[in-house]
Scaffold this motif. Sequence first.
Motif, mmCIF file in Angstrom:
data_model
loop_
_atom_site.group_PDB
_atom_site.id
_atom_site.type_symbol
_atom_site.label_atom_id
_atom_site.label_comp_id
_atom_site.label_asym_id
_atom_site.label_seq_id
_atom_site.Cartn_x
_atom_site.Cartn_y
_atom_site.Cartn_z
ATOM 1 N N THR A 116 -24.787 21.857 25.806
ATOM 2 C CA THR A 116 -26.161 22.295 25.588
ATOM 3 C C THR A 116 -27.088 21.153 26.007
ATOM 4 O OG1 THR A 116 -26.221 21.507 23.287
ATOM 5 C CG2 THR A 116 -25.507 23.789 23.671
ATOM 6 N N THR A 117 -28.273 21.522 26.483
ATOM 7 C CA THR A 117 -29.158 20.506 27.063
ATOM 8 C C THR A 117 -30.606 20.750 26.672
ATOM 9 O OG1 THR A 117 -29.807 19.443 29.157
ATOM 10 C CG2 THR A 117 -29.475 21.820 29.216
ATOM 11 N N LEU A 118 -31.409 19.705 26.789
ATOM 12 C CA LEU A 118 -32.861 19.781 26.624
ATOM 13 C C LEU A 118 -33.469 19.278 27.918
ATOM 14 C CD1 LEU A 118 -31.646 18.015 23.845
ATOM 15 C CD2 LEU A 118 -33.661 19.186 22.972
ATOM 16 N N GLU A 119 -34.195 20.141 28.624
ATOM 17 C CA GLU A 119 -34.748 19.782 29.932
ATOM 18 C C GLU A 119 -36.274 19.685 29.858
ATOM 19 O OE1 GLU A 119 -32.899 19.200 32.850
ATOM 20 O OE2 GLU A 119 -31.098 19.361 31.571
ATOM 21 N N GLY A 120 -36.794 18.564 30.303
ATOM 22 C CA GLY A 120 -38.239 18.367 30.359
ATOM 23 C C GLY A 120 -38.717 18.370 31.799
ATOM 24 N N LEU A 121 -40.009 18.653 31.991
ATOM 25 C CA LEU A 121 -40.600 18.659 33.327
ATOM 26 C C LEU A 121 -41.565 17.492 33.453
ATOM 27 C CD1 LEU A 121 -40.747 20.181 36.033
ATOM 28 C CD2 LEU A 121 -42.707 21.428 35.108
ATOM 29 N N MET A 122 -41.317 16.643 34.441
ATOM 30 C CA MET A 122 -42.157 15.470 34.645
ATOM 31 C C MET A 122 -43.389 15.830 35.479
ATOM 32 S SD MET A 122 -40.428 13.329 32.842
ATOM 33 C CE MET A 122 -40.009 14.752 31.821
ATOM 34 N N ALA A 123 -44.355 14.926 35.512
ATOM 35 C CA ALA A 123 -45.650 15.225 36.138
ATOM 36 C C ALA A 123 -45.558 15.409 37.650
ATOM 37 C CB ALA A 123 -46.648 14.114 35.812
ATOM 38 N N ASP A 124 -44.472 14.939 38.263
ATOM 39 C CA ASP A 124 -44.313 15.118 39.718
ATOM 40 C C ASP A 124 -43.535 16.384 40.054
ATOM 41 O OD1 ASP A 124 -41.857 14.279 38.760
ATOM 42 O OD2 ASP A 124 -41.454 12.909 40.411
ATOM 43 N N GLY A 125 -43.272 17.237 39.036
ATOM 44 C CA GLY A 125 -42.587 18.495 39.284
ATOM 45 C C GLY A 125 -41.077 18.417 39.267
ATOM 46 N N LYS A 126 -40.525 17.232 38.946
ATOM 47 C CA LYS A 126 -39.064 17.103 38.855
ATOM 48 C C LYS A 126 -38.622 17.258 37.404
ATOM 49 C CE LYS A 126 -37.924 14.090 42.766
ATOM 50 N NZ LYS A 126 -37.395 12.760 43.124
ATOM 51 N N ALA A 127 -37.405 17.773 37.238
ATOM 52 C CA ALA A 127 -36.826 17.933 35.901
ATOM 53 C C ALA A 127 -36.195 16.622 35.451
ATOM 54 C CB ALA A 127 -35.765 19.026 35.929
ATOM 55 N N LEU A 128 -36.142 16.455 34.134
ATOM 56 C CA LEU A 128 -35.440 15.317 33.551
ATOM 57 C C LEU A 128 -34.623 15.820 32.368
ATOM 58 C CD1 LEU A 128 -35.119 12.177 33.715
ATOM 59 C CD2 LEU A 128 -36.782 12.068 31.857
ATOM 60 N N GLN A 129 -33.312 15.553 32.422
ATOM 61 C CA GLN A 129 -32.439 15.890 31.291
ATOM 62 C C GLN A 129 -32.728 14.909 30.169
ATOM 63 O OE1 GLN A 129 -28.103 16.806 31.961
ATOM 64 N NE2 GLN A 129 -27.849 14.949 30.745
ATOM 65 N N MET A 130 -33.225 15.433 29.047
ATOM 66 C CA MET A 130 -33.688 14.569 27.960
ATOM 67 C C MET A 130 -32.585 14.233 26.953
ATOM 68 S SD MET A 130 -37.010 14.388 28.687
ATOM 69 C CE MET A 130 -37.985 14.086 27.230
ATOM 70 N N GLY A 131 -31.565 15.070 26.894
ATOM 71 C CA GLY A 131 -30.470 14.831 25.966
ATOM 72 C C GLY A 131 -29.464 15.963 26.081
ATOM 73 N N THR A 132 -28.247 15.718 25.617
ATOM 74 C CA THR A 132 -27.203 16.743 25.671
ATOM 75 C C THR A 132 -26.356 16.705 24.406
ATOM 76 O OG1 THR A 132 -25.887 15.170 26.978
ATOM 77 C CG2 THR A 132 -26.938 16.964 28.190
ATOM 78 N N SER A 133 -25.821 17.865 24.056
ATOM 79 C CA SER A 133 -24.914 17.993 22.919
ATOM 80 C C SER A 133 -23.744 18.856 23.377
ATOM 81 C CB SER A 133 -25.656 18.636 21.741
ATOM 82 O OG SER A 133 -24.840 18.713 20.598
ATOM 83 N N HIS A 134 -22.534 18.305 23.304
ATOM 84 C CA HIS A 134 -21.365 18.938 23.919
ATOM 85 C C HIS A 134 -20.371 19.472 22.880
ATOM 86 C CE1 HIS A 134 -22.790 16.548 27.321
ATOM 87 N NE2 HIS A 134 -22.582 15.451 26.621
#
Length: 489
Positions: free
Chosen positions: A223-241
């Motif tokens: 499972t993941t938490l995905e954030g969107l940065m100001a330049d339009g790219k995604a950033l994986q903020m954390g994961t739980s497996h």
Amino acid sequence: MSSGVSSQPRGEAAGITVKKSEDFSEWYTQVVLKAGLADYAPVKGFIVLRPYGYAIWESIRDILDRRFKETGHQNGFLPVLIPESLLSKEEDHFAGFTPEVFWVTKAGDNNIGEKLALRPTSETLAYSVFAKWITSYRDLPLKINFWNTALRAEIKATKPFIRTSEFLWQEGHTVHATEEEAEQEVMTILGIYKDMIENYLAVPVITGYKSDTEKFVGAKYTTTLEGLMADGKALQMGTSHHLAQNFSKPFEIKYLGKDTKEHFAWQTSWGVSWRLIGALIMVHGDDKGLVLPPQIAPIQVVIVPIHKDKDAKLVKDKAAEIELELKHAGIRAYMDSRDEYTSGWKFNEWEMKGVPLRINLGPRDIEKGQVEFVRRDTKDKKQDDRTKLVDTANSLLVEIQKNLLSKARAFLQENISRPASYDEFKSIIENKGGFVMVGWCGQEECEEKIKQDTGADIRVLPFDQKDRPGKCIYCGQDSKKAAIFARAY
């Protein structure tokens, strides 16, 4: 707590010299360096965390540490070296990390027998020990967290906090008697992360599953938490497996159940890193530098005394009183008493460091019995009675926190696209960026073709599937999932 104030003047070059909207990468690097968060280390791919940057990490760490302990987790410590034989015990996991592993082959001038890996992640090391600790159902659940560093060879595309060869993080490892317990643990931790990222860092995220191609190597699912940065790219903020029994079997983590039979245990692992600091910078920062959410800002209110020589003692004494009163009320306050800088220089310095709220105090303010507050997020100024100091400061800090999350949420929503065709999908990825929500048939072949064509991969299969498009964006077959694609860090 260190204020993180630099002792050397930076002169006219102190400010950020590029606009966030024009050269995002250079802007980001300048903010990291000039706000005093970090510096480059002598070895490529490594950074030195400066006190101000470390203070932000401490804020994040303290929030999570409290929540972990409230949910029954304990902290431990693991060594940094892992024998190759241990790392290779779970073959798929080992293969996934091989390209990134730093190896130790010598002690002084002498070759050592077995190669030792500098820890890329700790599953294999922890689980070899867990196998010794767990014998009975009475030993379960085992819930341990480690605050440590991990080392992964990032030589090509490095970026401070986002992609470095060594990074600070926490990694949790738990062992359970049943799969149901393990699955509950995965979601509990994901909920803790979501609360911290959204309500403290003010960064909205989309939660869901990784595809099988993108999941953690060795996990049943991620499972993941995905954030969107100001330049339009995604950033994986954390994961739980959810690791299922994929590690307990090769490492023989077994327990004697109440039924007097031996059972393999069920496991989870989960983590976030100082990449969260990179997200803060990217999402909230502006052309003046950092903008920190009050909840995690090392300094929430900075007081700048404004005076000529004849008023210096009066103004500084009153500023010190304000600092003390705010601190007694639980507000992280700092009075900038340095005489070697002008007040204008200090304003720029604290703006660059992202302090949420500034108090300007001069002789006229003292005479009128008032205080001037300046918000970092909106630049708005507000005069209020000195007697209302704490109430006004607290009220403004709450408003700033809400405003930062609200702005970031609006940006996220504006940048979730839903194309009707594959050509439109490609155009969005190439020109607009952001999150692109499409239907996906579930075939790895389509996922891979899209990645080859566009450089975008599946960031998350959202838990909320109610808006799932009917057809796969690539092959046109019936879709199995709504998938969010994006280019990512």
